[in-house]
Design a protein around this motif. Structure first.
Motif, PDB file in Angstrom:
ATOM      1  N   GLN A 170      -3.707 -15.948 -55.673  1.00 40.40           N
ATOM      2  CA  GLN A 170      -3.814 -14.891 -54.663  1.00 40.40           C
ATOM      3  C   GLN A 170      -2.627 -14.945 -53.698  1.00 40.40           C
ATOM      4  N   GLU A 171      -2.322 -16.147 -53.225  1.00 39.39           N
ATOM      5  CA  GLU A 171      -1.200 -16.326 -52.298  1.00 39.39           C
ATOM      6  C   GLU A 171       0.128 -15.976 -52.965  1.00 39.39           C
ATOM      7  N   ALA A 172       0.322 -16.441 -54.197  1.00 48.51           N
ATOM      8  CA  ALA A 172       1.583 -16.221 -54.905  1.00 48.51           C
ATOM      9  C   ALA A 172       1.840 -14.740 -55.134  1.00 48.51           C
ATOM     10  N   ARG A 173       0.793 -14.005 -55.488  1.00 46.93           N
ATOM     11  CA  ARG A 173       0.974 -12.560 -55.701  1.00 46.93           C
ATOM     12  C   ARG A 173       1.417 -11.860 -54.421  1.00 46.93           C
ATOM     13  N   GLU A 174       0.872 -12.285 -53.284  1.00 43.09           N
ATOM     14  CA  GLU A 174       1.256 -11.661 -52.015  1.00 43.09           C
ATOM     15  C   GLU A 174       2.647 -12.105 -51.576  1.00 43.09           C
ATOM     16  N   LEU A 175       3.020 -13.336 -51.908  1.00 38.98           N
ATOM     17  CA  LEU A 175       4.382 -13.785 -51.620  1.00 38.98           C
ATOM     18  C   LEU A 175       5.394 -12.982 -52.435  1.00 38.98           C
ATOM     19  N   GLU A 176       5.073 -12.739 -53.686  1.00 35.71           N
ATOM     20  CA  GLU A 176       5.963 -11.919 -54.518  1.00 35.71           C
ATOM     21  C   GLU A 176       6.095 -10.517 -53.927  1.00 35.71           C
ATOM     22  N   ALA A 177       4.989  -9.948 -53.495  1.00 38.26           N
ATOM     23  CA  ALA A 177       5.021  -8.613 -52.892  1.00 38.26           C
ATOM     24  C   ALA A 177       5.824  -8.591 -51.601  1.00 38.26           C
ATOM     25  N   ALA A 178       5.906  -9.748 -50.916  1.00 38.37           N
ATOM     26  CA  ALA A 178       6.673  -9.845 -49.671  1.00 38.37           C
ATOM     27  C   ALA A 178       8.165 -10.037 -49.924  1.00 38.37           C
ATOM     28  N   GLY A 179       8.560 -10.129 -51.198  1.00 43.63           N
ATOM     29  CA  GLY A 179       9.982 -10.195 -51.523  1.00 43.63           C
ATOM     30  C   GLY A 179      10.489 -11.549 -51.973  1.00 43.63           C
ATOM     31  N   ILE A 180       9.588 -12.490 -52.280  1.00 49.53           N
ATOM     32  CA  ILE A 180      10.022 -13.805 -52.738  1.00 49.53           C
ATOM     33  C   ILE A 180      10.445 -13.711 -54.209  1.00 49.53           C
ATOM     34  N   ASP A 181      11.575 -14.347 -54.529  1.00 49.16           N
ATOM     35  CA  ASP A 181      12.156 -14.248 -55.872  1.00 49.16           C
ATOM     36  C   ASP A 181      11.704 -15.369 -56.803  1.00 49.16           C
ATOM     37  N   ILE A 182      11.489 -16.566 -56.248  1.00 50.67           N
ATOM     38  CA  ILE A 182      11.039 -17.710 -57.047  1.00 50.67           C
ATOM     39  C   ILE A 182       9.888 -18.377 -56.296  1.00 50.67           C
ATOM     40  N   LEU A 195      -2.039 -24.741 -63.545  1.00 53.78           N
ATOM     41  CA  LEU A 195      -0.807 -24.189 -62.988  1.00 53.78           C
ATOM     42  C   LEU A 195      -0.522 -22.803 -63.577  1.00 53.78           C
ATOM     43  N   GLU A 196      -0.809 -22.643 -64.854  1.00 53.69           N
ATOM     44  CA  GLU A 196      -0.617 -21.325 -65.481  1.00 53.69           C
ATOM     45  C   GLU A 196      -1.583 -20.301 -64.884  1.00 53.69           C
ATOM     46  N   ARG A 197      -2.767 -20.741 -64.501  1.00 56.68           N
ATOM     47  CA  ARG A 197      -3.687 -19.833 -63.799  1.00 56.68           C
ATOM     48  C   ARG A 197      -3.092 -19.402 -62.466  1.00 56.68           C
ATOM     49  N   ALA A 198      -2.398 -20.326 -61.800  1.00 55.26           N
ATOM     50  CA  ALA A 198      -1.806 -20.023 -60.494  1.00 55.26           C
ATOM     51  C   ALA A 198      -0.675 -19.001 -60.590  1.00 55.26           C
ATOM     52  N   ILE A 199      -0.016 -18.889 -61.758  1.00 57.00           N
ATOM     53  CA  ILE A 199       1.104 -17.946 -61.898  1.00 57.00           C
ATOM     54  C   ILE A 199       0.703 -16.662 -62.613  1.00 57.00           C
ATOM     55  N   SER A 258       5.543 -11.537 -61.830  1.00 57.50           N
ATOM     56  CA  SER A 258       6.744 -11.132 -62.562  1.00 57.50           C
ATOM     57  C   SER A 258       7.985 -11.827 -62.015  1.00 57.50           C
ATOM     58  N   CYS A 259       7.877 -12.469 -60.848  1.00 54.87           N
ATOM     59  CA  CYS A 259       9.005 -13.229 -60.303  1.00 54.87           C
ATOM     60  C   CYS A 259       9.164 -14.539 -61.073  1.00 54.87           C
ATOM     61  N   ASP A 260      10.267 -15.226 -60.845  1.00 54.58           N
ATOM     62  CA  ASP A 260      10.454 -16.539 -61.465  1.00 54.58           C
ATOM     63  C   ASP A 260       9.430 -17.523 -60.904  1.00 54.58           C
ATOM     64  N   THR A 261       8.994 -18.457 -61.739  1.00 53.06           N
ATOM     65  CA  THR A 261       8.069 -19.512 -61.296  1.00 53.06           C
ATOM     66  C   THR A 261       8.667 -20.867 -61.641  1.00 53.06           C
ATOM     67  N   ALA A 262       8.360 -21.853 -60.813  1.00 54.33           N
ATOM     68  CA  ALA A 262       8.914 -23.188 -61.017  1.00 54.33           C
ATOM     69  C   ALA A 262       7.854 -24.232 -60.711  1.00 54.33           C
ATOM     70  N   VAL A 263       8.014 -25.397 -61.325  1.00 54.31           N
ATOM     71  CA  VAL A 263       7.202 -26.555 -60.946  1.00 54.31           C
ATOM     72  C   VAL A 263       8.158 -27.673 -60.575  1.00 54.31           C
TER      73      VAL A 263
END
Length: 342
Positions: free
Chosen positions: A162-174, A197-201, A205-210
């Protein structure tokens, strides 16, 4: 991103002395109320400027608005009692007093999204934002409710998504998930940790990292490293499964560590953030030392997938040391860029 070998940090940068005690991890805030809100934003601007002046390509907030890389996120969630504390063993390394999960964990509102949107307004550069990973979150709590590490991890993974999706919408690239626990609990990582972790991403559509490192340069971590022998092969236990995962980038520790560089071959095809800056030492690397580490890594990762980075966060370091290390990272990457161009 068009830049070859784009540089970034793993996460934290030192906080200004007016915000928190310098050179101390997880130091309490010196400000309160609106002054603290303003002070955090000012510190975020300073951290951004430090990165820009050093020539860092992918910037971050330097974790200036966070006291702790895990618990600052958790303290915004429901179902966790910070007054009810228990002592647990953190990553099988040291004992710590931690809050207790007393009911279903919930995310009532965004945690970092406002800060991320604020950072986005300050720069046009690519931004990487760090979140704690599910396994490292459960390892930083006492669970009196679910009584299952796996079940709690899946709950956190949903919240992180939930947080990651909103961060992406706020303009975060990775979006980077910090999972130092991945270097400890290998069976759990392969059984359900990477799946969580895959559930978290999911749906991003932005890049994801661990980010999987051997920890900050604190005594508990450096003492543990002394027990690991002449070769640190922990990555070997989880890289094959990570290679198959949906995580796009893997951040690992290389500078002054005993990690055999050829382990990167196990994640061939992934983007790799190669830690070329040692955060457990105040000695500032020379650009030549950084370049040597990157050249070594290029034997096992294609140039267009190599991202020069720091081993871990630099919060405990003096500010002038962190600044020098950022400059060395940039200069070392530039040496190798020129070699590749030639």
């Amino acid at each position: 991103m068009n830049t070859l070998l784009p540089t970034s940090t793993a996460g934290s940068l030192p906080k200004p002395s007016w915000l928190a005690q310098p050179e101390k991890l997880w130091s309490p805030w010196k400000l309160h109320g609106q002054e603290l809100i303003d002070g955090k934003r000012d510190a975020l601007r300073v951290a951004l400027m430090e990165q820009q002046l050093a020539g860092i390509d992918i910037v971050s907030d330097g974790e200036q608005t966070r006291q702790h890389f895990v618990t600052t996120f958790i303290e915004h969630l429901g179902g966790v009692d910070f007054e009810k504390r228990e002592t647990v063993r953190i990553r099988d390394r040291y004992d710590a007093s931690v809050p207790t999960v007393v009911g279903p964990v919930t995310r009532e509102k965004p945690v970092f999204v406002e800060d991320a949107a604020f950072l986005r307004r300050q720069t046009k550069a690519p931004i990487k934002w760090a979140l704690p990973g599910p396994m490292t979150m459960i390892d930083t709590l006492y669970d009196a409710h679910y009584k299952s590490r796996e079940k709690l991890a899946w709950e956190f993974a949903t919240i992180l998504n939930q947080e990651a999706r909103e961060l992406e919408a706020a303009g975060i690239d990775i979006i980077q998930f910090d999972e130092p626990a991945f270097n400890v609990f290998f069976d759990e990582v392969n059984d359900w940790g990477i799946a969580a972790l895959e559930r978290a991403i999911e749906g991003l559509s932005c890049d994801t990292a661990v980010h999987i490192c051997y920890g900050y340069g604190i005594k508990a971590n450096t003492d543990w490293k002394k027990t690991l022998g002449s070769e640190w092969r922990q990555y070997e236990a989880i890289f094959p499964r990570l290679r198959e995962s949906g995580i796009g980038m893997i951040s690992l520790e290389c500078q002054n560590s005993r990690v055999p560089m050829d382990l990167i071959e196990l994640v061939r095809g992934k983007k790799v953030m190669v830690g070329a800056i040692d955060v457990a030492s105040e000695i500032i690397e020379s650009p030549a030392e950084v370049a040597k580490t990157l050249r070594n890594a290029l034997r096992f990762v294609d140039a267009d997938k190599l991202f020069p980075c720091t081993n871990c966060g630099m919060a405990p370091l003096p500010r002038h040391v962190a600044r020098g290390k950022l400059e060395a990272l940039t200069a070392g990457a530039e040496i190798v860029r020129r070699e590749l161009a030639a």
